[in-house]
Design an enzyme around this catalytic site. Sequence first.
Site, mmCIF file in Angstrom:
data_model
loop_
_atom_site.group_PDB
_atom_site.id
_atom_site.type_symbol
_atom_site.label_atom_id
_atom_site.label_comp_id
_atom_site.label_asym_id
_atom_site.label_seq_id
_atom_site.Cartn_x
_atom_site.Cartn_y
_atom_site.Cartn_z
ATOM 1 N N SER A 1 -14.518 27.981 19.100
ATOM 2 C CA SER A 1 -13.981 29.048 18.412
ATOM 3 C C SER A 1 -13.733 30.223 19.453
ATOM 4 C CB SER A 1 -14.774 29.744 17.544
ATOM 5 O OG SER A 1 -14.572 30.922 17.005
ATOM 6 N N ARG A 3 2.096 41.904 -2.991
ATOM 7 C CA ARG A 3 0.697 41.748 -3.122
ATOM 8 C C ARG A 3 0.218 43.012 -2.129
ATOM 9 N NH1 ARG A 3 0.972 35.791 -0.923
ATOM 10 N NH2 ARG A 3 2.605 36.884 0.420
ATOM 11 N N SER A 63 1.946 26.586 8.051
ATOM 12 C CA SER A 63 0.622 26.767 7.372
ATOM 13 C C SER A 63 0.369 27.892 6.710
ATOM 14 C CB SER A 63 -0.430 26.064 7.817
ATOM 15 O OG SER A 63 -0.839 26.807 8.912
ATOM 16 N N ALA A 93 -2.763 31.158 20.662
ATOM 17 C CA ALA A 93 -2.119 31.079 19.330
ATOM 18 C C ALA A 93 -3.128 31.053 18.086
ATOM 19 C CB ALA A 93 -1.251 29.871 19.030
ATOM 20 N N GLY A 149 7.922 26.661 7.344
ATOM 21 C CA GLY A 149 7.160 25.213 6.950
ATOM 22 C C GLY A 149 5.835 25.532 7.468
ATOM 23 N N ILE A 196 1.968 26.585 14.900
ATOM 24 C CA ILE A 196 2.538 27.161 16.029
ATOM 25 C C ILE A 196 1.925 26.378 17.247
ATOM 26 C CG2 ILE A 196 3.031 28.920 17.364
ATOM 27 C CD1 ILE A 196 4.606 28.915 15.035
ATOM 28 N N LYS A 220 4.692 41.462 11.900
ATOM 29 C CA LYS A 220 3.787 42.766 11.054
ATOM 30 C C LYS A 220 2.924 43.617 11.890
ATOM 31 C CE LYS A 220 3.746 39.002 7.574
ATOM 32 N NZ LYS A 220 4.648 38.135 8.022
#
Length: 616
Positions: free
Chosen positions: A343, A542, A455, A365, A453, A295, A412
Amino acid sequence: MLTALRRSLASRSWLVDLPLIALAWWAAFWLRFNLGLPHPYFEHAVQTTPIALLCMTLGLALARVPRQSWRYVSLSDLRQLAGGVALGAVLTTAVVMGLRIEGFPRSVFLISAPLVLVLLAGARAAWRTLVEQAHTRAQAQPGAAPPQPLLIVGTLEEADQALRTLKGVAGWRVAGVVSPRAQELGRTLQGVHVVGAPDELARIAAAHHVGTVLLASAPGAPLRREIMLRWAGAGLNLLTLPTADELLRPGAAPAPREVRLEDLLGRAPVQLDDAGLSALLRGQTVLVTGAGGSIGAELCRQVARFGPARLVCVDVSEYATYALEQDLRRSHPTLPAAYYTASVREPDRLRALMRAHRPGVVLHAAAYKHVPLMEAHNEIEALRTNVLGTLHAARAAGEAGAARFVLVSTDKAVNPTSVMGASKRLAEQVAQAVALEHPGTQVVSVRFGNVLGSSGSVVPLFRAQIEQGGPVTVTHPEIVRYFMTIPEAAQLVLQAGLMGRSGQIFVLDMGEPVKIADLARLLIRLSGKAEQDVPIAFTGLRPGEKLYEELLADDETTEPTPHPKLRVAKVPGAAADAAVVIAAWIDSLGAAPDAGAVREGLRRRVPEYRPLAEDS
C-alpha cells in the site's frame, strides 16, 4: 549503391522490359517514317538498338525500377518508372549523338521515350489487373460464400484508401460511396459510384440492399461521430478499418471491424514519441504504483514494449496483482518483473521497495477515484490514499534517486466540487513540493478526463444495466464528460514523463466532450437493442458531481509543448513546506474526522474548491 545496382540488374523483370524497350525503339523509327523504314534508316535502327537497350537498362536500374513489385504497382511506382525512362532517354541521346551517325533522325529520341513509358507502364498495369481478377475469381469459386455488399461513408480521399485496403480482404463488395461533399455526388472512384450523402444513408442502403456500412473517416472526424450517434443500431451494421496501433499488434489483420465505443471520441488518438520513450525506458527499472488498476495495468503493458531492465508492479489488491502477473507473463514471457502487494499509505514499505530496486522512473497511479463514494463516509480515505500516498511515493522515489516521478491526476482537480477532486489537487501540490525537496528527480503531474472502460467508470455500469434489460441510469440529460481510451491515458502519462520538467502539470487536448446520454444510447445500440427495449432513466446529479468537467481552472493558462496533444498548465507553484503542512493536517484529523471539518480544511488549502452543496 553498387549492391543496389547489381540487384536491379539481376531482376527477372528484364525478361519483359528488354523486348518492350526494343519494340519501342523500332516503333519510333516506323512512326517517324509513316510506318515505313527506308534502307539507310533500317541500318540506323539495327546499329543503335543495342545502345538504346543498354542505356535504358542503366537508367531504369539507377532509378531502381526493376525492384518494384508488379502485383502492387502504384502511382508512386509509375512516377519512379517515368524518372527511370527519362534518365535512360537522356543517356541514349547522349551516346548516339556522340557517335555522330550521319543522317540519324533526332526525332526518334522524342518518340521512343514516351513509347517506352507507355509499354512498360502498360505491362505493369496489365499484370496487376490479371492478378486482381484471379483473386476475384478465386473468391467466387463454387462453394465460396458470395461477397457481402457494403457502403463506404467518407470523402473520396478517405474512400480511396478504404477501397485499396478492401482489395486485399476477401468477402466484401463495395456497392457505393456515401460522401458528405455535395460536389462529389455522381463521381466514380475505382469504378465505384458516389451514390448520395450521409443524411440519406438509410434510403441508400435500402435501395442497394445493403446492411453494412464502412466508416472511412479518420479517428476523431466529425462525420464518424455523427454516423455512429445517428445510425448505430438503426438496422445498419457499422464497421471501420483498424487503426495503425491495432495493426501493429501480433496477429492483426487489415480487415474491417465493428465500431467500438472508443471510436466515438472526437479527436485523433495520442501519438507516442517511440524513439524518445525507448531512450527513457529501455534498460531502466520502472516502478508502477496502482499497477493492478485499469490505468496502472495499461502503463505496465506500455512500458513492457520498450524493454525495461525490470518492471516493478505495486498494488494493494492481491487479485489485481495476480491478474496483472498472469497477463504480462502471457504477453511478455521474458520480461524481468517483480510483483508486490503493498500500500502507498505505508511509507516505510515504499522506501524499502525503492531502495531494493532503485527505479529510474516511477509512475504513480494508485488512487481512490470514485467521486460519490469518496464524498460521504470516506473523505479521510481519499486524503490518506490520494494525498499522503502521493507524498510517500514521491519522497521514496526522490530518496532512491529516481530520475522521473509522474503523478496520474484528473480533470476533477480543476475547480473541484468533490472531496475526490480536491484531494487530487492537493496531491498535485504535494508533488510540486517534493520536486523542491528532491531537485534531482523530475516530478510532473498529468491530468486527463474520464477513461472509457476503466474500473468504476460509467461504461461497465451501463453494460451491466443493458444486460439486465435496463433502465440505464444517467444522472442528467445534459451532463457531459471528456473521454479517452485506456491506452491513450497510459500513453499520455509516459509522454508527459518524457517531456516534463519538475513541477509541471500536463493536460491533454481532449477534443469535444461527449454527452453521457449519447454514450448510453450508443452502448444500447451497439448491444443490438433499441431504446424502447432498454430505457434511459435520469436520476439527478450525485453528490460532488458537476454537469461538465474542466481541464484548466479559470485563473490558469496553458503553454504549448513539442507534442501537439499536450499542453502545460501554468499553475501557482507549491510552497517549499506545503508537503509537511498538508501531511500534518491530515494526520491531525484522526481516524473518524467530522466531514465538515474535512471540507473546511480543504477549502483553506484548495481555494478553488467549492462543494456543490454550497451552490444549491
